[in-house]
Design a protein around this motif. Structure first.
Motif, PDB file in Angstrom:
ATOM      1  N   SER A  10      -6.357  -0.776   3.659  1.00  0.00           N
ATOM      2  CA  SER A  10      -7.020   0.027   2.633  1.00  0.00           C
ATOM      3  C   SER A  10      -6.167   1.232   2.287  1.00  0.00           C
ATOM      4  O   SER A  10      -5.398   1.731   3.118  1.00  0.00           O
ATOM      5  N   ASP A  11      -6.326   1.683   1.038  1.00  0.00           N
ATOM      6  CA  ASP A  11      -5.660   2.917   0.600  1.00  0.00           C
ATOM      7  C   ASP A  11      -6.548   3.587  -0.422  1.00  0.00           C
ATOM      8  O   ASP A  11      -7.593   3.042  -0.822  1.00  0.00           O
TER       9      ASP A  11
ATOM     10  N   ALA B 248       0.826  -1.204   0.000  1.00  0.00           N
ATOM     11  CA  ALA B 248       0.000   0.000   0.000  1.00  0.00           C
ATOM     12  C   ALA B 248       0.860   1.254   0.000  1.00  0.00           C
ATOM     13  O   ALA B 248       0.543   2.248  -0.675  1.00  0.00           O
TER      14      ALA B 248
ATOM     15  N   GLY C  94       0.252   2.314  -3.488  1.00  0.00           N
ATOM     16  CA  GLY C  94      -1.028   2.981  -3.280  1.00  0.00           C
ATOM     17  C   GLY C  94      -0.865   4.455  -2.982  1.00  0.00           C
ATOM     18  O   GLY C  94       0.212   5.043  -3.100  1.00  0.00           O
TER      19      GLY C  94
ATOM     20  N   ILE D 118      -3.947   5.525   4.277  1.00  0.00           N
ATOM     21  CA  ILE D 118      -3.745   4.100   4.447  1.00  0.00           C
ATOM     22  C   ILE D 118      -4.193   3.730   5.848  1.00  0.00           C
ATOM     23  O   ILE D 118      -3.780   4.366   6.826  1.00  0.00           O
TER      24      ILE D 118
END
Length: 975
Positions: free
Chosen positions: A900-901, A877, A881, A885
């Motif tokens: 998640s990003d 990430a 990404g 984050i």
């Protein structure tokens, strides 16, 4: 010497000797011949001794002999020079006449006492052409050793029963016999043709008697002075006699003739008129007794029989054939007074009506019967014999019974109900006790198979008290010697006009025989239920003392009733089989159980339609992040096609759910799939093109519930909306935007998000629950709301049952799928969350905090594996990404790691070469995690990995390598 070793005997001869010796006989004998042998042996007949049975009282010149004489004369002329003898027998197989034959054949017939007056019934001598044709009630060809008596083994006989053309009763038998060396199977056809001509002569006798009686009656009227001119049209002063009035009068006249005595009856006609019918006993010159029926209209209108242009009463009117001679054209009559009646002709004339002075043809009316102002205004309605009249009444009753059976039997596609309808139609009008027995495979929808396995009694009807041979549901095994056993073996009906219960019941079941005798059962018919040349079972008809014995016409009627019922039962059987196949297919395509998950308490009901299975389905699908997807769908239509299509769509939803798509995108993919399926069906070549149906009309509702936030996101394509039962018990129908059904290109689909408090119940269903042809949609929704109100304290299982009990229609015409899910929320203590700076140095701190959280949850055993997974996901990430984050750990039935990003770039798993410096991170993640994947949200993506928990620990690591060693190697790769 053993019988099997005697080479000079034919197969049939050896079979006959084996049978007489009590040995088994298999395929060397025709089935009906073997059945006749069994009857002969059971009756005590021995093959080596044929005792002569002579009856000196046999009528050698009776009605049958008179009718057969011209036919036998013609047959004798045709067979002159052919070595065949013709033998005429009566209904008891007693010889009446013997014609033709060459010397050797005549000597053989003389040796076997084939002479007038001698009896050749099966009971007397066993299997033979005369007796067996009567026993079988059909044409038979008895060849050589098929004769039961040894002395007749050199003959071949072709016997054909002779039936009365009016009653259908067997009056006698015609038999052609020859030596076996001169035999020809065509002789059976000659015998059948001859019996047909004899039956025509019997019918002509009846017609001639009626004509003679009519002539005698008209002659008596002429001598009495009742002569009138012929008119072409009826003289009806009060209006014409309508056609249905004529039929009503003739019907009543038939009943009066069948009564056989002088009576008076009043018949109401249309227009408020009535007619008085007077029946009189008459005789013709030959002494045959008959009945003449005259009619009197209250308004003085009348008919009379056409007398012909020559003034000779009877010539023009008596040319029509029986069973009833009717008046043809009305004629006015004037009757002068006379003191003496002059009815009938000949010295044996009989007049039962009282003498009255007004007219020689006036009968005293019954009390209260209307009498015409001009009593002489009367017409002759019908003349006939009482016996023939009774047959006409029976024929009308039988036609009425057949009509009733056509409307009452086969009202449903249920085997047992159809069988019960047959029994109820026949009782009490036709029989006192009726039972229907079918093998178990037929009840299941299969082919009947081997009937030796037994028959199940599935229906009965009776007028007798405390009389049931077997209860409904009992399994029976009819012995071969019983009428039921013979019927199953031969596939033909069995008539026992005079039932001998000691013959076939008592040896097997004395108690049953006693009950039969106590109830006065004296006559029986057993009819096979056959459809498509397959015997499905048998129907048994019994009569007690209340009714007369069964006759041949009764057997014909029973075969008609059973034949119709058999077709209905076969249709019901095939429907049951197809319905069972469709239900089995559908059940196999539906979920057999609910998956384990912590987000929802779920209960369900699925009820197929009565008329056939449909395409309703439901599903509960666990998703990553402790979420659960709920699916309810419906394919319009019924049958295998709908069930198969449902299976394809359910499989597609399962596959699309693996991609972790939001509801609107999943429905869009499903819509594209349905469109492709429809296009394939419309372009398919071959004869099956017209048998396929489009899938258009399929509907679906897809919902995802998140137990962390309590949010439920859903979308629907043409499907009915859900219902929500809130924790306080209130029921609402959320406004979920509805899109067109699948296959119409209705995307983009709209979604809506609901916030469901813990303890809420989400109710999903198909339209069969709330809508049918007797109830509109709004009424169904109101009933559903009433069933759901107050469901807050119920379990989902109790809610399901309450809904079904309240809203289920009596006869569902559509499938019903119901899914009730009560929401749970994941405890905040089971969720851990961290924000991560976009700096590789932040990986170590997050890993440390993760280890501490795992220790707090008691998951130290999987700490190293989880840290390895998080390190790879966070590193990817940061490297590929964009911020923000975040890291989240979910502890439920499994441990879920989510990173998640803000980027929508998806990572891809690949196998790195030995010289590559990177590319092994996701490979290690896939090996240590049970499953992993990516889902997208409006702000980017989430990469997740799940690890199963087994008593607080994860599964074994790859290759049993210590986790700390792998972690160190992983650190070297990532750094």
């Amino acid at each position: 010497m053993d019988v099997a070793d005697r080479e000079d005997l034919t197969l049939l001869e050896r079979a006959h000797e084996r049978f007489c010796a009590g040995e088994p006989v298999e395929s060397d004998v025709r089935p009906w011949v073997l059945t006749s042998w069994e009857r002969s042996r059971h009756l005590g007949v021995v093959s080596y001794h044929m005792p002569p049975v002579y009856d000196s009282d046999v009528d050698l010149h009776g009605r049958l002999a008179q009718a057969a004489t011209p036919v036998l004369d013609e047959l004798e002329a045709r067979l002159s020079g052919i070595k065949v003898a013709v033998v005429l027998g009566d209904e008891h197989a007693r010889v009446l006449q013997r014609r033709v034959g060459e010397p050797a054949l005549l000597r053989g017939l003389d040796d076997n006492q084939v002479l007038p007056g001698f009896e050749f019934s099966e009971q007397a001598i066993g299997t033979n052409g005369l007796g067996t044709a009567l026993a079988e009630r059909r044409p038979v060809l008895v060849w050589g050793r098929e004769h039961y008596p040894d002395s007749m083994s050199g003959l071949v006989c072709a016997g054909s029963p002779i039936r009365d053309p009016i009653s259908g009763r067997v009056e006698g038998v015609l038999n052609l016999a020859c030596l076996d060396k001169f035999a020809d199977p065509a002789m059976l056809g000659v015998a059948v043709n001859a019996t047909d001509r004899i039956e025509e002569c019997l019918l002509e006798q009846i017609s001639q008697r009626e004509q003679a009686m009519l002539r005698a009656f008209l002659e008596a009227r002429r001598r009495g002075g009742e002569v009138g001119a012929v008119t072409a049209q009826p003289i009806d002063r009060a209006g014409p006699i309508l056609s249905h009035d004529r039929l009503r009068l003739l019907e009543k006249a038939t009943e009066l003739i069948s009564a056989g005595q002088a009576v008076v009856a009043v018949v109401p006609l249309s227009g408020g008129r009535t007619a008085t019918l007077v029946s009189r006993v008459i005789e013709n010159l030959a002494g045959t007794r008959g009945i003449a029926v005259e009619a009197i209209l209250t308004d003085g209108s009348f008919w009379h029989v056409t007398s012909g242009s020559r003034g000779d009463h009877g010539d023009a009117s008596t040319t029509r054939r029986g069973p009833l001679a009717r008046a043809a054209t009305p004629v006015p009559v004037h009757q002068p007074p006379t003191a003496e009646p002059a009815i009938a002709a000949g010295p044996a004339s009989t007049v039962s009506a009282p003498r009255v002075p007004e007219s020689p043809l006036t009968a005293a009316p019954l009390p209260g019967a209307p009498v015409s102002d001009t009593a002489a205004d009367r017409w002759l309605l019908a003349v006939g014999e009482p016996g023939v009249g009774r047959l006409a009444v029976k024929a009308r009753e039988r036609l009425s019974l057949i009509w009733e059976a056509g409307s009452r039997v086969g009202t449903s596609l249920e085997v047992t109900r159809t069988a019960q309808e047959l029994a109820e139609v026949a009782v009490p009008r036709f029989a006192d006790f009726v039972a229907v027995d079918l093998p178990d495979p037929v009840l299941r929808g299969d082919e009947p198979g081997v009937l030796d396995a037994g028959l199940r009694r599935i229906a009965l009807a009776t007028t007798l008290r405390n009389f049931d041979l077997e209860d409904v549901g009992a399994l029976t095994h009819p012995p071969p010697t019983t009428p039921q056993g013979r019927c199953l073996a031969d596939g033909r009906s069995v008539l026992e006009a005079e039932l001998d219960t000691t013959f076939w019941w008592t040896p097997q079941d004395p108690e049953r025989g006693r009950r039969v005798r106590e109830q006065g059962i004296h006559s029986l018919m057993v009819v096979p239920m056959r459809a498509r040349d397959v015997t499905l079972g048998v129907a048994s008809f019994y009569r007690s003392r209340r009714m007369g014995a069964f006759e041949e016409d009764d057997l014909t009627l029973a075969e008609e009733l059973v034949g119709r019922a058999a077709v209905c039962i076969d249709n019901a059987r095939r429907f049951t089989r197809e319905h069972t196949m469709a239900v089995t297919l559908q059940r196999s395509l539906l979920p057999r159980g609910l998956p384990e998950q912590d987000a929802l308490d779920v209960a369900w009901r699925y009820l197929p339609a009565e008329a056939g299975v449909g395409g309703d389905w439901f599903d509960v699908i666990p998703l990553p992040g402790a979420r659960v997807a709920l699916v309810v769908g419906d394919v319009v239509g019924h049958g295998l096609h709908a069930a198969a299509t449902m299976g394809r769509l359910r499989t597609a939803v399962l596959n699309f759910s693996v991609l972790d798509l939001p509801p609107d995108e999943l429905l869009a993919h499903l819509d594209d799939l349905v469109t492709r399926i429809d296009n394939e069906e419309s372009t398919r070549d071959g004869p099956e093109t017209h048998e396929c149906e489009a899938v258009t009309g399929a509907t679906c509702l897809y919902a995802i519930y998140d137990p962390v936030t309590g949010a439920c996101t859903m979308a629907r394509a043409g499907h009915v909306g859900p219902a929500v039962v809130h924790p306080d018990g209130t029921v609402t129908y959320p406004d979920v935007p509805v899109s067109p059904p699948l296959g119409l290109g209705g995307h983009p689909f709209e979604t809506t998000e609901l916030r469901l408090p813990e303890g809420s119940q989400l109710v999903l269903y198909t339209d069969g629950l709330i809508e049918d042809r007797h109830r509109d949609l709004q009424a169904g929704l109101d009933e559903l709301q009433g069933a759901l109100e107050g469901a807050a304290g119920r379990t989902p299982e109790e809610t399901c049952q309450a809904v079904i009990d309240t809203t289920l229609p009596p006869h569902p015409s559509d499938d019903i799928a119901l899914l009730v899910a009560r929401t749970r929320k994941l405890s905040p203590s089971k969720v851990a969350h961290w924000d991560v700076l976009p700096d590789p140095a932040a990986v170590a701190s997050v890993r440390t905090e993760c280890g501490a959280q795992l220790q707090a949850w008691g998951l130290e055993d999987i700490g190293y594996t989880t840290e390895l997974i998080l390190s790879e996901l966070i590193t990817n990430a940061i490297k590929y990404g964009t911020p923000p984050i975040t890291v989240r750990l979910l502890h439920s039935r499994s441990l879920t790691c989510e990173v998640s990003d803000g980027s929508s770039t998806s990572p891809h798993l690949r196998r790195a070469a030995t010289t590559d410096e990177g590319g092994r991170g996701l490979f290690l993640v896939a090996q240590f995690a049970q499953r992993w994947g990516t889902r997208y949200n409006p702000r980017g993506k989430v990469i997740w990995a799940e690890q199963p928990l087994h008593d607080g620990a994860a599964a074994a690591t790859m290759d049993d390598t210590p986790a700390d060693t792998l972690l160190a190697q992983f650190d070297d790769l990532t750094l």
